[in-house]
Design an enzyme around this catalytic site. Sequence first.
Site, short mmCIF file in Angstrom:
data_model
loop_
_atom_site.label_atom_id
_atom_site.label_comp_id
_atom_site.label_asym_id
_atom_site.label_seq_id
_atom_site.Cartn_x
_atom_site.Cartn_y
_atom_site.Cartn_z
N ASN A 12 0.87 -1.37 0.34
CA ASN A 12 -0.65 -0.09 -0.01
C ASN A 12 1.07 1.37 0.25
OD1 ASN A 12 -1.79 2.20 0.55
ND2 ASN A 12 -2.05 1.60 2.80
N TRP A 13 1.02 2.44 -1.26
CA TRP A 13 1.85 2.65 -1.22
C TRP A 13 1.20 4.14 -0.75
CZ3 TRP A 13 2.71 2.69 -7.32
CH2 TRP A 13 3.94 2.07 -7.40
N LYS A 14 0.35 3.63 -0.56
CA LYS A 14 -0.33 5.59 0.18
C LYS A 14 -0.27 6.62 -0.97
CE LYS A 14 0.61 3.75 4.77
NZ LYS A 14 0.11 3.63 6.19
N HIS A 98 -9.32 1.50 5.19
CA HIS A 98 -8.38 0.82 5.59
C HIS A 98 -8.41 1.92 7.26
CE1 HIS A 98 -4.09 2.61 6.28
NE2 HIS A 98 -3.43 1.44 6.21
N GLU A 100 -6.52 4.69 8.01
CA GLU A 100 -6.28 5.73 8.02
C GLU A 100 -7.62 6.44 7.37
OE1 GLU A 100 -2.97 5.67 5.59
OE2 GLU A 100 -1.48 5.42 7.70
N GLU A 170 -5.18 -5.11 10.79
CA GLU A 170 -3.66 -3.53 11.03
C GLU A 170 -4.60 -3.55 12.38
OE1 GLU A 170 -2.13 -2.49 7.32
OE2 GLU A 170 -4.13 -1.82 7.30
N GLY A 176 2.63 2.21 10.61
CA GLY A 176 3.18 3.46 10.40
C GLY A 176 3.96 3.66 11.84
N SER A 214 3.90 -2.20 10.00
CA SER A 214 5.58 -2.35 10.48
C SER A 214 6.10 -2.88 10.42
CB SER A 214 5.76 -1.77 12.01
OG SER A 214 5.31 -0.59 11.75
N GLY A 236 4.71 1.28 5.03
CA GLY A 236 6.16 2.46 4.35
C GLY A 236 7.43 0.88 3.84
C1 PEP Z 1 -0.94 0.20 6.38
O1 PEP Z 1 -0.98 1.63 5.47
O2 PEP Z 1 -1.72 -0.43 5.54
C2 PEP Z 1 0.59 -0.17 7.02
C3 PEP Z 1 0.58 -1.73 7.85
O3 PEP Z 1 1.85 1.11 6.68
P1 PEP Z 1 2.63 0.23 7.50
O4 PEP Z 1 3.69 -1.16 6.72
O5 PEP Z 1 3.83 1.27 7.28
O6 PEP Z 1 2.81 -0.15 8.44
#
Ligand code: PEP
Length: 254
Positions: A12-14, A98, A100, A170, A176, A214, A236
């Site tokens: 997931n590049w966000k 998600h 966010e 998640e 993040g 993460s 990330g």
């Molecule tokens: C995500 O945005 O779905 C995610 C898991 O981010 P990160 O790996 O950066 O924690």
Amino acid sequence: MGTVRKKLVIGNWKMNGSLEKTKLLVEGLCAELQGLDLAGFGVCPPFPYLAQAASLIGEGALALGAQNLSAEPQGAYTGEVSAAMLKDVGCSFVLVGHSERRSLYGETDEIVVAKLKAALGQGLQPVLCVGETLAERESGQAELVVGTQLGAAVHGLGVESMSRLVVAYEPVWAIGTGKTATPEEAQAMHAYIRNCLQNCGVDAASVSILYGGSVNAANADGLFAQKDIDGALVGGASLEVSGFLMICKAAVRS
Ligand code: PEP
């Protein structure tokens, strides 16, 4: 014989990237992932780069997904992108709910269900994201929160449609932040999710449940060794070819 769920790793590049970065990542990943068919791999670039990514992928071993979609089919919804448009540019899946989106853009379970329906209606596979905040975990509410998010989907979509989803657990406190759930903590919640689905009448053994929060090259093996962890949703660490590849390769050897 039990159901064999192929591991799945999704990046997931966000809101990161550019034309140049999309080319670098997609070409790099396609070159390295060719022939590694023991696991599945996908990327979710931002909307403006989806068509570019689709043409770079061609017949390559990467599925293309979007990070969000509108619940509406078309029309006067300025700034929105429909499921049909995502399908049209080559997406096969889409992230829905998600954390966010839930926390920054006010997506409620009701909105999430409407988006799941819109995705399924166009034949896009939804990746339903669920997870608790730190405060919810610390107050012993983690299972209740995740169970409620899942229950809304089961109730809204019906049992039959649930087996068309991928679920991503998640924990919000791990996204993040560099803090990952331990493999045991993650496994416990994944088992709980599978149980909830089974208890609702869903064929839970056929549903892939990804872990996100993460995930990186150093912790992927431990997570993937758990029996109910079917892969990862990676933020990330999906922004560099080498780091993402190491996670993909961990999925292949698990
Ligand atoms: C995500 O945005 O779905 C995610 C898991 O981010 P990160 O790996 O950066 O924690």
